[in-house]
Design an enzyme around this catalytic site. Structure first.
Site, PDB file in Angstrom:
ATOM      1  N   LEU A  16       0.941  -1.262  -0.006  1.00 58.59           N
ATOM      2  CA  LEU A  16       0.085   0.044   0.056  1.00 58.59           C
ATOM      3  C   LEU A  16       0.898   1.228  -0.095  1.00 58.59           C
ATOM      4  O   LEU A  16       0.766   2.171  -0.828  1.00 58.59           O
ATOM      5  CB  LEU A  16      -0.965  -0.123   1.273  1.00 58.59           C
ATOM      6  CG  LEU A  16      -1.788   1.327   1.535  1.00 58.59           C
ATOM      7  CD1 LEU A  16      -2.791   1.574   0.259  1.00 58.59           C
ATOM      8  CD2 LEU A  16      -2.351   1.215   3.011  1.00 58.59           C
ATOM      9  N   VAL A  17       1.620   1.453   0.848  1.00 57.78           N
ATOM     10  CA  VAL A  17       2.521   2.734   1.143  1.00 57.78           C
ATOM     11  C   VAL A  17       3.873   2.545   0.047  1.00 57.78           C
ATOM     12  O   VAL A  17       4.146   3.513  -0.638  1.00 57.78           O
ATOM     13  CB  VAL A  17       3.045   2.808   2.155  1.00 57.78           C
ATOM     14  CG1 VAL A  17       3.809   4.247   2.538  1.00 57.78           C
ATOM     15  CG2 VAL A  17       1.788   2.908   3.461  1.00 57.78           C
ATOM     16  N   TYR A 138       2.353  -6.138  17.797  1.00 60.77           N
ATOM     17  CA  TYR A 138       2.793  -5.150  16.319  1.00 60.77           C
ATOM     18  C   TYR A 138       3.436  -3.735  16.824  1.00 60.77           C
ATOM     19  O   TYR A 138       4.609  -3.366  16.423  1.00 60.77           O
ATOM     20  CB  TYR A 138       1.643  -4.855  15.666  1.00 60.77           C
ATOM     21  CG  TYR A 138       1.852  -4.138  14.312  1.00 60.77           C
ATOM     22  CD1 TYR A 138       2.696  -4.833  13.325  1.00 60.77           C
ATOM     23  CD2 TYR A 138       1.533  -2.629  14.292  1.00 60.77           C
ATOM     24  CE1 TYR A 138       2.754  -4.023  12.200  1.00 60.77           C
ATOM     25  CE2 TYR A 138       1.714  -2.194  13.105  1.00 60.77           C
ATOM     26  CZ  TYR A 138       2.376  -2.732  12.040  1.00 60.77           C
ATOM     27  OH  TYR A 138       2.745  -1.818  10.799  1.00 60.77           O
ATOM     28  N   LYS A 142       7.275  -2.119  16.273  1.00 60.47           N
ATOM     29  CA  LYS A 142       7.488  -0.847  15.744  1.00 60.47           C
ATOM     30  C   LYS A 142       8.058   0.187  16.568  1.00 60.47           C
ATOM     31  O   LYS A 142       9.125   1.008  16.169  1.00 60.47           O
ATOM     32  CB  LYS A 142       6.106  -0.167  15.201  1.00 60.47           C
ATOM     33  CG  LYS A 142       5.723  -1.088  14.181  1.00 60.47           C
ATOM     34  CD  LYS A 142       6.525  -1.226  13.004  1.00 60.47           C
ATOM     35  CE  LYS A 142       5.982  -1.711  11.767  1.00 60.47           C
ATOM     36  NZ  LYS A 142       6.994  -1.615  10.652  1.00 60.47           N
ATOM     37  N   ASN A 167      -3.825   5.583  10.410  1.00 59.85           N
ATOM     38  CA  ASN A 167      -4.375   4.603   9.644  1.00 59.85           C
ATOM     39  C   ASN A 167      -4.380   5.013   7.929  1.00 59.85           C
ATOM     40  O   ASN A 167      -5.108   6.144   7.656  1.00 59.85           O
ATOM     41  CB  ASN A 167      -5.951   4.455  10.044  1.00 59.85           C
ATOM     42  CG  ASN A 167      -6.148   4.197  11.448  1.00 59.85           C
ATOM     43  OD1 ASN A 167      -5.815   2.932  11.895  1.00 59.85           O
ATOM     44  ND2 ASN A 167      -6.598   5.028  12.475  1.00 59.85           N
ATOM     45  N   HIS A 181      -7.142  -3.908   7.225  1.00 58.75           N
ATOM     46  CA  HIS A 181      -7.687  -2.872   8.230  1.00 58.75           C
ATOM     47  C   HIS A 181      -9.161  -2.379   7.907  1.00 58.75           C
ATOM     48  O   HIS A 181      -9.775  -2.809   7.031  1.00 58.75           O
ATOM     49  CB  HIS A 181      -6.857  -1.576   7.907  1.00 58.75           C
ATOM     50  CG  HIS A 181      -5.366  -1.868   8.535  1.00 58.75           C
ATOM     51  ND1 HIS A 181      -4.246  -1.659   7.747  1.00 58.75           N
ATOM     52  CD2 HIS A 181      -4.948  -2.313   9.533  1.00 58.75           C
ATOM     53  CE1 HIS A 181      -3.080  -1.988   8.455  1.00 58.75           C
ATOM     54  NE2 HIS A 181      -3.545  -2.311   9.566  1.00 58.75           N
TER      55      HIS A 181
END
Length: 397
Positions: A16-17, A138, A142, A167, A181
């Site tokens: 996605l990113v 998670y 991070k 998000n 998500h």
């Protein structure tokens, strides 16, 4: 400053990113890009990652690869979420340092902040109280990643920057009904419920051919795809709260969430990669040259031992050097569902199952630091929801 000829490795360039960052770099004239799919390079494999860096020797790294998912996936795969992400981060960051990478951008998540952090959440809220239990593993991974960047900078004079996006949603999003998500999962559920109501089995089969749906029948795990019977497909969809003209979503619909269009996130990431140094964040103009020899680009002077050890007494404690990336705006999950309903053209019922968890009730970030570094978002949520649905329909063609 990276030149247009600099070799930039984008880890997770199909995600996605990562895909949005790749395209953003290309649009700015940075064409010497390197990417590997998961099949080509398993970032949890330390030997393979070292061999990749030995071969490619990138000038800069964007670490956008991660093992991700929503509330359900975080609950089911707790060990995977901490172990897979820790392996990816340790391998990439350590090899980046070993191979003299000039600039590294690490992408985290705002789930790093405590469950009851003051809102909107500033960077200095980190590690001040307990995390949200449903995504604790998670979040811990991070936090470790951003601390790796911070610690390498302080000990070795590197120029590794960590950004914490809110998000995200956008092109190439994950629409898996179990581990995606909230927005893509909600959008696909509402779309499939509309198709059931329209009796449009051709479109339903096209959807499941592209993205098969796994479900349980007694103690068996089954898969519904484009060739499954109508009964099998209906049973599979019902297991996720998708019915003829009705959708059941998890929780109460009351939690507040902030959403950022992935292409905006990419633009912010590239802005930071190209224009922001660790010295800018800690407020010391010549951080690298003062404490680590003659380097002016944030890279390591391996012949200098000055300042090594991570302690610079004159500066006091240095922490919370990461950067929040978001819009600074929020809406409830119920309000989000209303925007999705409008975009999809759904006329049925959206119900909320309050016996299921909500997750954190509010998660808004303070983006003052990001704004002070010269970047603000462009795409508002109403436009973004419409754009995402248009992309999803095109992805089925």
């Amino acid at each position: 400053m990276l030149s247009k000829s600099s070799k930039i490795y984008v880890a997770g360039h199909r995600g996605l990113v990562g895909s949005a960052i790749w395209n953003n770099l290309l649009s700015r004239g940075y064409t010497n890009l390197v990417g590997r799919t998961h099949a080509e390079l398993d970032l949890t494999d330390q030997v393979a990652v070292k061999a990749f860096f030995d071969q490619e020797r990138p000038d800069a790294v964007v670490l956008a690869a991660a093992f991700v998912g929503g509330i359900m996936a975080n609950s089911l795969y707790r060990a995977d979420f901490i172990m897979m992400n820790m392996k990816i981060q340790c391998n990439v960051i350590s090899e980046a340092y070993a191979h003299g990478v000039k600039k590294l951008l690490f992408l985290g998540s705002t789930c790093i902040y405590p469950k009851n952090a003051p809102q909107p959440m500033r960077e200095d809220a980190l590690l001040t109280s307990p995390l949200e239990y449903t995504n604790e593993e998670y979040a811990i991974a991070k936090i470790a990643g951003l601390k790796m960047c911070e610690s390498y900078n302080l000990q070795y004079g590197t120029n590794y920057i960590a950004v914490m996006p809110t998000n995200l949603y956008g092109p190439n999003d994950n629409f898996h009904l179990e581990n995606s998500h909230v927005m893509p999962a909600m959008m696909r559920k509402i779309y499939l419920a509309k198709l059931l109501h329209d009796n449009d089995w051709n479109s339903i089969r096209r959807d499941l051919k592209k993205r098969p749906v796994q479900y349980r029948q007694s103690d068996k795990k089954l898969t519904a795809n484009g060739t499954s019977s109508e009964g099998e497909i209906s049973e599979a969809l019902a297991s996720y709260g998708i019915y003829n003209n009705k959708v059941v979503l998890w929780g109460t619909g009351r939690p507040l969430r902030e959403f950022l269009w992935s292409e905006d996130m990419a633009d912010a990431s590239v802005h930071v990669l190209l224009n922001v140094n660790f010295s800018d964040i800690i407020g010391i103009e010549k951080y690298s040259s003062v404490f680590y020899g003659t380097q002016t680009d944030g890279s390591v002077d391996r012949n200098s031992s000055e300042g090594r050890g991570g302690a610079i007494p004159a500066l006091g404690e240095i922490r919370n050097c990461h950067i929040n990336v978001g819009t600074g705006k929020e809406l409830t999950i119920r309000e989000l569902s209303e925007l999705v309903v409008k975009a999809v053209g759904f006329v049925g019922e959206v119900a909320f199952d309050s016996t299921k968890p909500d997750g954190t009730m509010r998660k808004l970030i303070d983006v003052s630091k990001l704004h002070s570094l010269g970047w603000t978002h462009k795409v508002e949520i109403e436009e973004g929801v419409r754009l995402l649905f248009e992309w999803y329909k095109r992805s089925l063609e």
